[in-house]
Design a protein around this motif. Sequence first.
Motif, PDB file in Angstrom:
ATOM      1  N   LYS A  59      -7.426  -3.563   5.312  1.00  0.00           N
ATOM      2  CA  LYS A  59      -8.535  -3.392   4.372  1.00  0.00           C
ATOM      3  C   LYS A  59      -9.727  -2.732   5.047  1.00  0.00           C
ATOM      4  O   LYS A  59     -10.403  -1.885   4.453  1.00  0.00           O
ATOM      5  N   ARG A  81      -0.055   4.625  -1.812  1.00  0.00           N
ATOM      6  CA  ARG A  81      -1.051   5.561  -1.287  1.00  0.00           C
ATOM      7  C   ARG A  81      -0.402   6.766  -0.623  1.00  0.00           C
ATOM      8  O   ARG A  81      -1.091   7.666  -0.174  1.00  0.00           O
ATOM      9  N   TYR A 111       0.817  -1.213   0.000  1.00  0.00           N
ATOM     10  CA  TYR A 111       0.000   0.000   0.000  1.00  0.00           C
ATOM     11  C   TYR A 111       0.856   1.270   0.000  1.00  0.00           C
ATOM     12  O   TYR A 111       0.343   2.355   0.261  1.00  0.00           O
TER      13      TYR A 111
END
Length: 288
Positions: free
Chosen positions: A122, A78, A75
């Motif tokens: 998540k 991001r 991730y």
Amino acid sequence: MSTSLQAPMAKSGVPTALPEIPDPRRVAPKDARALNRLFFDRLQVLDEGTAEYQYARNTLIEMNLSLVQFAAGRYRSRGDGQMEDILQVGTIGLIKAIDRFELAREVEFTSFAIPYIVGEIKRFFRDTTWSVHVPRRLQELRVTLAKAKEHLATTLDRDATVGELAEHLAISEEEVVEGLIASNGYTAGSLDLPVDGAEHEGPGAAGRTQSDLTGDCDPGMELVDNLQSLAPLLETLDERERAIVGMRFGQEMTQAEIGDHLGLSQMHVSRLLSRIVAKLREGMLTED
């Protein structure tokens, strides 16, 4: 990395059965696997709240933080702004995995912990990005529609109609409408905001908010949602596994009764149940 075999002293002055690890975060993964088993084995017989229990649990957390960093690595696109939050929620997943892990599962702790860590991350994105959880297909459709609306607005010098969006994207008008409705889940208004026009409806209406007009949540809805998510996962089980799930959770039979019915030992049934539940849990955690 070499670890000291000198055992830390408990408050009573009696050495504990665990080795002292000066910096658990620097333990190499291959060493961590062996130490995990040692610390989990000891953790199961210690009284919660004792100094040795806290030492074992905290060491396990620090020793396995590399799993959080590994899971969070996907991730990084991001941006650094969210990475600290991602690592924090990933660590929560790691702690949950440590508190729920049992050596009797006969699986590596790494395999058990990763779904917990990824699941927490998540959920973090779901809860902080979309006000309402919607399927990934609709999340992606929202982005596609936003780009198409911007492009067509420039070309047409006005907002595009549903039909024009459908033609431009080569999808049905029903899909466009579904995507536009799903977009409403991206942001949410506060239930504490005053109802429009309430101040003009008389003295008693001035203090009314949206929450005053909203019904209570049905506690059964979450159960329905969970059952709907679980149903397709049950289809992935073989016939015997589905039978075991039905007997254990549908008919509420004991492991011994299931064993007698299937001609298996209680220990074998316990292992099968652990494997089935782990498979279903992983499916639920990784479901988009």
